[in-house]
Design an enzyme around this catalytic site. Sequence first.
Site, PDB file in Angstrom:
ATOM      1  N   LYS A  73       5.002  -2.102  -2.395  1.00  0.00           N
ATOM      2  CA  LYS A  73       4.501  -3.087  -2.937  1.00  0.00           C
ATOM      3  C   LYS A  73       5.065  -3.875  -4.088  1.00  0.00           C
ATOM      4  O   LYS A  73       4.984  -4.844  -4.435  1.00  0.00           O
ATOM      5  CB  LYS A  73       2.865  -2.874  -2.901  1.00  0.00           C
ATOM      6  CG  LYS A  73       2.410  -1.733  -3.850  1.00  0.00           C
ATOM      7  CD  LYS A  73       2.388  -2.296  -5.339  1.00  0.00           C
ATOM      8  CE  LYS A  73       2.002  -1.008  -6.164  1.00  0.00           C
ATOM      9  NZ  LYS A  73       2.017  -1.289  -7.546  1.00  0.00           N
ATOM     10  N   THR A 126      -1.269  -6.310  -7.418  1.00  0.00           N
ATOM     11  CA  THR A 126      -0.160  -6.029  -8.142  1.00  0.00           C
ATOM     12  C   THR A 126       0.567  -7.543  -8.223  1.00  0.00           C
ATOM     13  O   THR A 126       1.290  -7.988  -9.020  1.00  0.00           O
ATOM     14  CB  THR A 126       1.013  -5.293  -7.466  1.00  0.00           C
ATOM     15  OG1 THR A 126       0.381  -4.070  -7.314  1.00  0.00           O
ATOM     16  CG2 THR A 126       2.200  -4.957  -8.364  1.00  0.00           C
TER      17      THR A 126
END
Length: 338
Positions: free
Chosen positions: A189, A246
Amino acid sequence: MADISIVGAGSWGIALALLLHKNGNHVTVWSIMEAEIEMLKEKREHVDKLPGVKLPEDMEFTTDLQVAVTGKDLLVLAVPSPYTRSTSHNMAPYVSQGQLIINVAKGIEEKTLMTLSQIIEDEIPQAEVAVLSGPSHAEEVGRGIPTTIVVGAKKKETAERLQNIFMNEVFRVYISPDVLGIELGAALKNVVALAAGIADGLGYGDNTKAALITRGILEIGRLGVAMGGRIETFCGLTGIGDLIVTCASMHSRNRRAGILIGQGHTMEEAMDEVKMVVEGVYSAKAAMGLAEKYNVQIPIIEQVNAVLFAGQSADEAVKNLMLRDKKIENPLLPWEEE
């Protein structure tokens, strides 16, 4: 009460040190840097990486790795991923048979394509190794903002023990046996978050961000399942959950670095500006190596690599993604017979 050492005094290590202390444990924090330890002792605060988060007087700090490791009930390994192997190697002589280590960093080793728990097991075979991950910025955990994460371990009793140690009213802990899936989601990610930041730096909007998150989790899940992870994990906290936070938050060093790259800075300039280890840069090449090994297509991550390491412009990377061959969104869905 458990006797716990945090190996690594960055923002995440300090936030977890405070959390574990508040949960009634005795906590020691280790750093290799003498100046960092002296600052923590004197200021009772990490003024550079977690300003405003005060640390209690009975929390201990040391640069002596033997003191930090020997005889502890739990070792929390919180060094940045590029230093996981060297730190584990240095810890190994002091780790006893069956001593529990929980890794809280995120990344994949470029040369070996090993996850961080695999590196720890390689360097410290006598240890029992678990992982902790999820959407959990240190800046929020350090201030007691409600957060939910997942602990992964091979044995359920180990996961439950760690759940009891970490969990409180503002830090909810789930458990899972899918250690590999947790680590892959956590590492990959960061690469997609670089792409999201690059899009922000180029001045693109919410539509672009949503597309990157949606197609990004598809790439992560596709590769992760091919490697043996579970699709349920990539739909959970360390997959879509960690990816959303994120890609969206300015707390994210990966997104901030991506923004700078999108604005025309080089990868090196962006990393210098962020002043913290940008994990996605280190995981990007490893992700490509894994994709080649398992014969999986990861076009977003491929374009991030081209921007980071091949001199491709961010604008060109976006065009390459938008003008790929026409696709069906989900090839498994059936069509009506004509």
